[in-house]
Write an enzyme that holds these catalytic residues in place. Sequence first.
Site, mmCIF file in Angstrom:
data_model
loop_
_atom_site.group_PDB
_atom_site.id
_atom_site.type_symbol
_atom_site.label_atom_id
_atom_site.label_comp_id
_atom_site.label_asym_id
_atom_site.label_seq_id
_atom_site.Cartn_x
_atom_site.Cartn_y
_atom_site.Cartn_z
ATOM 1 N N LYS A 126 10.196 -2.615 -9.819
ATOM 2 C CA LYS A 126 8.597 -2.803 -9.059
ATOM 3 C C LYS A 126 8.877 -4.439 -9.991
ATOM 4 O O LYS A 126 10.079 -4.387 -11.207
ATOM 5 C CB LYS A 126 7.035 -2.094 -10.199
ATOM 6 C CG LYS A 126 5.827 -2.483 -9.501
ATOM 7 C CD LYS A 126 6.009 -1.869 -8.735
ATOM 8 C CE LYS A 126 4.707 -2.067 -8.077
ATOM 9 N NZ LYS A 126 3.234 -1.325 -7.304
ATOM 10 N N ASP A 166 2.403 -5.817 -2.332
ATOM 11 C CA ASP A 166 1.338 -4.961 -3.664
ATOM 12 C C ASP A 166 0.182 -6.291 -3.772
ATOM 13 O O ASP A 166 0.366 -7.092 -2.817
ATOM 14 C CB ASP A 166 2.447 -4.526 -5.442
ATOM 15 C CG ASP A 166 1.216 -3.860 -6.294
ATOM 16 O OD1 ASP A 166 0.965 -2.940 -5.752
ATOM 17 O OD2 ASP A 166 0.830 -4.467 -7.148
#
Length: 444
Positions: A126, A166
Amino acid sequence: MSYVDEVLERVKTKNASEPEFLQAVDEVLESLRPVIEANEEKYRKEALLERLTEPDRQFKFRVPWVDDKGQVQVNTGYRVQFNNSIGPYKGGLRLHPSVNIGIIKFLGFEQIFKNSLTGLPIGGGKGGSDFDPKGKSDREVMAFCQSFMTELCKYIGADVDVPAGDIGTGAREIGYMFGQYKRIRGMYEGVLTGKGLSYGGSLARTEATGYGLLYMTEELLKCHGTDIAGKTIAVSGAGNVAIYAIQKAQQLGGKPVTCSDSTGWIYDPEGIDVALLKEVKEVKRARLTEYAAARPSAQYHEGRGVWSVKCDVALPCATQNELDIEDAKQLVANGCMAVCEGANMPTTEEATKYLQDNKVLFVPGKAANAGGVATSALEMSQNSERLSWTFEEVDAKLKGIMVNIYHNIDDAAKRYGQEGNYVAGANIAGFEKVADAMLAQGVC
Ligand SMILES: NC(=O)C1=CN([C@@H]2O[C@H](COP(=O)(O)OP(=O)(O)OC[C@H]3O[C@@H](n4cnc5c(N)ncnc54)[C@H](O)[C@@H]3O)[C@@H](O)[C@H]2O)C=CC1
Ligand SMILES: O=C(O)CCC(=O)C(=O)O
């Protein structure tokens, strides 16, 4: 002291200033207890949990860019490559002022198990930045994205690490980042997913997380003798996940009546008008007050409050820890039967326990929102074979993956005597494959 307690202590000491990461590790390790206890000696000797809770590596870098007034601005960029034992690192990039290393680590850690649950060969990672795209011009967003990718491009690649969207990172940001990667590396490869359809994106990726959430919810309800049709649904968020969750819920005959953003929320008893919501959020990038102004049936409220609305099903699709114990109590008092998480870790640990104790069906984000990353993996497959599949083909695969995840987490929970505990089921099923691969690959 048990091995799990020992590792939890160690993780708490080493990461004391990262509450979200500690919360994610605590929830996973607590529910893995029966699996770990059954293999305690081997796992301890192999330091499996210590390795699982320590990222392979993490990058932190300066992102300088010039705003429209000619002023240089400086943000911080992050990429955490958490675990690549079952495939290249895979996970989104969050652009939001709240981003810090602890948030990126919690998201990367969750991604390991989520990606494993998809059944596809993708590891966990991430990234992101404390840059806020809100209120910035397209040129400013481009300047930021180009600078961010100038550094990030050294660490990623189609078989190494494949970032995606995201919070705050949508098609516009992915486009600017892809352009810069191509320019610096001189390579045309599927290094990012969520790309535009004209340059290697997959049909149905935009819809995938929200649609997948509803495929999971529908299967859950079906296995408990009911379905979405006729159900009143409370949704939080008004971004990519929320919009397509609302759309699919309506297609399945449900009635979503709420949505929210960081300043307020909408209650629309006639059902959310998706076309209007898309216009306000995707096209104008405006506040929900504009939705309310254009829709006579809608009520706008400042602050938070979505979970006070009477509903059969709740779908938190905004951000971490947005559903707390008071919200859980209201949902239970109002007769809510199921909570399926569209966002990552939106429910606090205390609220999760309360919902489970009160027999609310609860599916955690790492299972319920896995449709997004699964479809990203399908985008990677299409890029590798230089082909594009139809919307129907991708959507059918997505549905198959979500139904499969539901049955896998249900089975895993049953195998360990915890029938109906989908938090335990998701953590166990996600962990088993990763643990097996880590042990097979030796000390690394
Ligand atoms: N986009 C994707 O494919 C996936 C996203 N997720 C998760 O879903 C959640 C939502 O992501 P997206 O819809 O992609 O982002 P987005 O940027 O499109 O939308 C986020 C929405 O949540 C709202 N929001 C953000 N912070 C908030 C806060 N503090 N309070 C209230 N509302 C807030 C925003 O106003 C916006 O409406 C995040 O937790 C993300 O990590 C999970 C899996 C895949
Ligand atoms: O599509 C992806 O690669 C990542 C999506 C994501 O960030 C997530 O699953 O939370």
